[in-house]
Design an enzyme around this catalytic site. Structure first.
Site, PDB file in Angstrom:
ATOM      1  N   ASP A 100      65.880  28.844  67.745  1.00 44.93           N
ATOM      2  CA  ASP A 100      66.110  28.257  66.424  1.00 44.93           C
ATOM      3  C   ASP A 100      67.609  28.215  66.122  1.00 44.93           C
ATOM      4  O   ASP A 100      68.419  28.802  66.836  1.00 44.93           O
ATOM      5  CB  ASP A 100      65.358  29.061  65.355  1.00 44.93           C
ATOM      6  CG  ASP A 100      65.784  30.522  65.324  1.00 44.93           C
ATOM      7  OD1 ASP A 100      65.820  31.140  66.397  1.00 44.93           O
ATOM      8  OD2 ASP A 100      66.095  31.036  64.236  1.00 44.93           O
ATOM      9  N   HIS A 108      61.472  28.936  75.753  1.00 44.64           N
ATOM     10  CA  HIS A 108      61.368  28.342  74.423  1.00 44.64           C
ATOM     11  C   HIS A 108      62.775  28.111  73.870  1.00 44.64           C
ATOM     12  O   HIS A 108      63.519  29.069  73.642  1.00 44.64           O
ATOM     13  CB  HIS A 108      60.586  29.304  73.528  1.00 44.64           C
ATOM     14  CG  HIS A 108      60.365  28.815  72.136  1.00 44.64           C
ATOM     15  ND1 HIS A 108      59.508  27.773  71.827  1.00 44.64           N
ATOM     16  CD2 HIS A 108      60.879  29.222  70.957  1.00 44.64           C
ATOM     17  CE1 HIS A 108      59.501  27.584  70.522  1.00 44.64           C
ATOM     18  NE2 HIS A 108      60.335  28.442  69.966  1.00 44.64           N
ATOM     19  N   ASP A 165      55.523  31.063  81.509  1.00 45.78           N
ATOM     20  CA  ASP A 165      56.750  30.252  81.538  1.00 45.78           C
ATOM     21  C   ASP A 165      56.455  28.890  80.914  1.00 45.78           C
ATOM     22  O   ASP A 165      56.505  27.864  81.582  1.00 45.78           O
ATOM     23  CB  ASP A 165      57.276  30.107  82.969  1.00 45.78           C
ATOM     24  CG  ASP A 165      58.630  29.400  82.970  1.00 45.78           C
ATOM     25  OD1 ASP A 165      59.296  29.407  81.911  1.00 45.78           O
ATOM     26  OD2 ASP A 165      59.003  28.834  84.009  1.00 45.78           O
ATOM     27  N   GLU A 178      61.025  33.170  74.888  1.00 43.44           N
ATOM     28  CA  GLU A 178      62.182  32.622  74.177  1.00 43.44           C
ATOM     29  C   GLU A 178      63.469  33.130  74.841  1.00 43.44           C
ATOM     30  O   GLU A 178      63.448  34.068  75.639  1.00 43.44           O
ATOM     31  CB  GLU A 178      62.135  33.045  72.691  1.00 43.44           C
ATOM     32  CG  GLU A 178      63.167  32.312  71.844  1.00 43.44           C
ATOM     33  CD  GLU A 178      62.815  32.254  70.356  1.00 43.44           C
ATOM     34  OE1 GLU A 178      61.698  32.643  69.989  1.00 43.44           O
ATOM     35  OE2 GLU A 178      63.672  31.797  69.575  1.00 43.44           O
TER      36      GLU A 178
HETATM   37  O1  9MR Z   1      63.435  39.756  68.623  1.00 47.33           O
HETATM   38  C1  9MR Z   1      62.620  39.699  67.475  1.00 47.33           C
HETATM   39  C2  9MR Z   1      61.425  40.588  67.678  1.00 47.33           C
HETATM   40  O2  9MR Z   1      61.829  41.930  67.778  1.00 47.33           O
HETATM   41  C3  9MR Z   1      60.430  40.396  66.540  1.00 47.33           C
HETATM   42  O3  9MR Z   1      59.260  41.132  66.821  1.00 47.33           O
HETATM   43  C4  9MR Z   1      60.105  38.924  66.373  1.00 47.33           C
HETATM   44  C5  9MR Z   1      59.119  38.623  65.254  1.00 47.33           C
HETATM   45  O4  9MR Z   1      59.652  38.902  64.030  1.00 47.33           O
HETATM   46  O5  9MR Z   1      61.286  38.194  66.137  1.00 47.33           O
HETATM   47  C6  9MR Z   1      62.204  38.263  67.212  1.00 47.33           C
HETATM   48  O6  9MR Z   1      63.333  37.568  66.870  1.00 47.33           O
HETATM   49  C7  9MR Z   1      63.236  36.164  66.754  1.00 47.33           C
HETATM   50  C8  9MR Z   1      63.770  35.804  65.380  1.00 47.33           C
HETATM   51  O7  9MR Z   1      62.886  36.279  64.397  1.00 47.33           O
HETATM   52  C9  9MR Z   1      64.029  34.334  65.199  1.00 47.33           C
HETATM   53  N1  9MR Z   1      64.846  33.821  66.273  1.00 47.33           N
HETATM   54  C10 9MR Z   1      64.258  34.058  67.573  1.00 47.33           C
HETATM   55  C11 9MR Z   1      64.125  35.533  67.822  1.00 47.33           C
HETATM   56  C12 9MR Z   1      63.635  35.836  69.237  1.00 47.33           C
HETATM   57  O8  9MR Z   1      62.303  35.521  69.434  1.00 47.33           O
END
Ligand code: 9MR
Length: 635
Positions: free
Chosen positions: A223, A550, A598, A607
């Protein structure tokens, strides 16, 4: 680039504890049920997302002899894992690129590996020290993917992992000559339509009445959000990569004109140039003097609503919003700005002064507002990064302020923090949400006047943790320092493996003990392909590597005109939480190590993110240094 419409229907299917990045999930038909159990990570239904078929080989073609596909350090441990039903030791052979046998031995049966459910043997070929490329290991009638033994084996991994930060930069055009032609793009979020821009951003309704210029920094992940707590740990890891390189490694390897950054040639180490891009952004997130909550940092800035995939940053049409200041973000700013003040002093004293002033102000503001928690529910248009426990952030910030200033007041804060004597090195590893370990690692390694007995205690806590990680890794047939239980394979688990390696490396630096060094070197095998899926989680590193991560920018799987993520991009990794619809459907009941796909839509397993690539960069930098040192000693 085209924007793809979000599949709102799927959002409803995910449930309340759903992850935040929902808008990208598109419906797809059910996965072949066997895929999750077999290690077939990408044989996906082509009808699923309109995407072309991911072309990972079917499970039957996945070699059962699992190696680090990038390779091994000549004087380091060299281990492999074989999936086999045989119960007696097997003969293995190592062959060079001309298929000549160079070594043979017997495997060690290990029974069923808990984290994967696979019946396995391990192979130790550490005695082979001769450099070469395209070795293969054969056992039980199967042959591994080719790999190298070389003292240069991790040089590219280091610079590729660090390049990830450049391509994620916001507010600057990305130069194809540096990033690779496929990754060139206009600057994002400088206000050129349809972008609304980060140059004059209002708060979300009810949060504040001013606007801030919060341009720059790195996009967090797939994002276009920019989050102070995640930017904080990522920047810290680049700065501490530098601190470690100076202390115990090769600073020139990340010095000026060595990495792919536009500032090369400016007399400042390139890794610091990259870190500064984010430090400048973090400073901009501080609430200006005279405003309510002055000195605190806004938790994050991101789109008002989630956008779909693919989406180039400069094409993002969503309005941007500042979310409320939080104590956690404020302390991240205090910690990183204090560290930056120390690290940048020799290169730019006025930048150092600016950082130290911001760090002190942030610290004081956090003390005035110790319980402004970022909410887990704030996940519209961006990730929540919620955190209701900030003792650890207070500790880390106090440590950095003490190390930079040497002042008694900050030392008192360090010594009286409950975190100072707590067990901060958890089995699951530190991360953006639990940062006390960062304070402890810094205190153990940075020069300071910490009382001797305190320093000893700090260092002991670190070596005890490292001892535990060594034991954990020995229990794993895949050799990595993460316990086998499902709970440890959580969102971003690859970064937890890497962060535990950071602790092992630091223990090695402090003691010179080979056990720690070997466990650290062996630990990376898991990330680079010696795992239950026989998949390297780093794009472009290893013959069978993840590449459909992702990402809105590198969405090749959705649009063949777009690139895959650049070499050096780390996937989050196996996640038993299955917090996205694709993973939920395809991986039901998966064993922990097999909870990964993947696939571009599997944001909870696949991601990319700055805090994961910072851990990879830190570890890769150590590995490249240690391999090179050995090259020198044996030459
Ligand atoms: O890394 C984050 C993880 O620890 C959380 O469990 C998750 C859900 O809240 O979010 C991950 O962070 C994401 C963030 O919220 C938005 N940008 C992408 C991040 C990586 O997936």
């Amino acid at each position: 680039m085209r924007a793809c419409l979000a599949a709102a229907l799927v959002v409803a299917a995910v449930g309340v504890s759903a992850p935040t990045d929902l808008a990208h999930a598109a419906p797809r038909s059910p996965q072949r049920p066997s895929a999750a159990a077999s290690g077939d990570v990408g044989a996906l239904d082509p009808a699923s997302t309109g995407s072309r078929r991911a072309d990972n080989p079917p499970a039957a073609d996945v070699p059962r002899v699992r190696v680090n596909q990038v390779g091994y350090v000549p004087d380091g441990p060299k281990n492999a894992t074989v999936v086999t039903e045989r119960t007696e030791p097997l003969t293995w052979t190592l062959r060079d690129s001309s298929d000549r046998e160079v070594a043979r031995g017997r495997s060690t049966p290990r029974g069923v590996d808990e984290a994967s459910g696979q019946r396995v043997h391990t192979i130790d070929f550490s005695d082979v020290r001769r450099s070469g490329s395209s070795y293969t290991l054969t056992a039980d009638g199967d042959r591994s993917i080719p790999f190298d033994i070389s003292d240069r084996v991790y040089a590219d991994l280091r610079s590729d992992a660090l390049r990830f930060f450049y391509v994620q930069r916001s507010g600057i055009p990305i130069d194809g000559a540096l990033a690779g032609a496929d990754y060139a793009r206009p600057a994002g979020h400088l206000g050129v339509p349809p972008n609304k821009g980060d140059t004059d951003v209002p708060c979300a309704p009810g949060v504040c009445r001013y606007r801030l210029d919060v341009r720059g920094g790195w996009y967090d992940a797939a994002d276009h959000g920019k989050y102070v707590v995640n930017g904080g740990i990522a920047t810290h890891q680049l700065l501490s990569l530098w601190e470690r390189a100076r202390r115990a490694g090769d600073p020139h390897a990340v010095g000026d004109s060595r990495l792919r950054v536009p500032e090369r040639g400016n007399g400042v180490p390139d890794v610091l140039d990259e870190a500064r891009w984010e430090v400048e952004f973090l400073l901009r997130m501080q609430v200006p003097p005279g405003k309510p909550l002055a000195g605190m940092a806004h938790h994050k800035v991101h789109d008002r609503n989630w956008t779909g995939l693919p989406m180039a940053p400069h094409e993002d049409p969503e309005p941007r919003e500042l979310r409320p200041p939080s104590t956690a973000a404020t302390l991240n700013l205090a910690a990183v700005a204090a560290q930056a003040a120390r690290v940048f002093r020799p290169y730019d004293p006025s930048f150092a002064d600016r950082n130290l002033a911001a760090a002190r102000t942030a610290w004081a503001a956090a003390k005035r507002h110790p319980d402004r928690y970022a909410s887990d529910a704030d996940s519209q248009g961006g990730g929540a990064y919620g955190d209701r426990h900030v003792e650890d952030e207070f500790y880390w910030a106090a440590v950095e302020l003490y190390l930079t200033t040497g002042e008694a007041a900050y030392l008192r804060e360090v010594l009286t923090s409950p975190m100072h004597t707590a067990q901060v090195f958890s089995d699951g590893g530190f991360g953006w949400q639990s940062v006390a370990a960062l304070g402890r690692l810094q205190l153990a390694t940075a020069p300071s006047d910490l009382p001797r007995d305190e320093l000893e205690r700090v260092r002991d806590s670190l070596t005890h943790a490292a001892d535990r990680y060594v034991q954990t890794a020995r229990r794993q047939a895949y050799g990595h320092p993460l316990p086998e239980n499902a709970e440890f394979y959580a969102w971003g688990s690859n970064s937890n493996v890497l962060n535990n390696i950071v602790v092992l490396v630091t223990a090695y630096d402090l003691t010179g003990r080979k056990t720690y060094r070997d466990a650290a070197i062996e630990g990376i095998d898991y990330v680079l392909g010696r795992n239950a899926l026989n998949l390297s989680y780093v794009t472009g590193h290893g013959d069978r590597a993840a590449r459909n991560q992702h990402s809105r920018m590198y969405a090749h799987q959705l649009d063949p005109r777009l690139p895959h993520p650049p070499a050096g991009s780390l996937a989050g990794g196996a996640n038993t939480g299955l917090q996205d619809p694709v993973a939920e459907r395809s991986l039901k009941d998966c064993r922990p190590q097999l909870c990964y796909l993947d696939h571009i839509q599997s944001f909870s397993t696949n991601e990319v993110a700055i805090n994961w690539n910072s851990a990879l960069s830190w570890v890769a930098s150590f590995l490249a240094d240690v391999a090179r040192e050995e090259g020198r000693t044996s030459a």
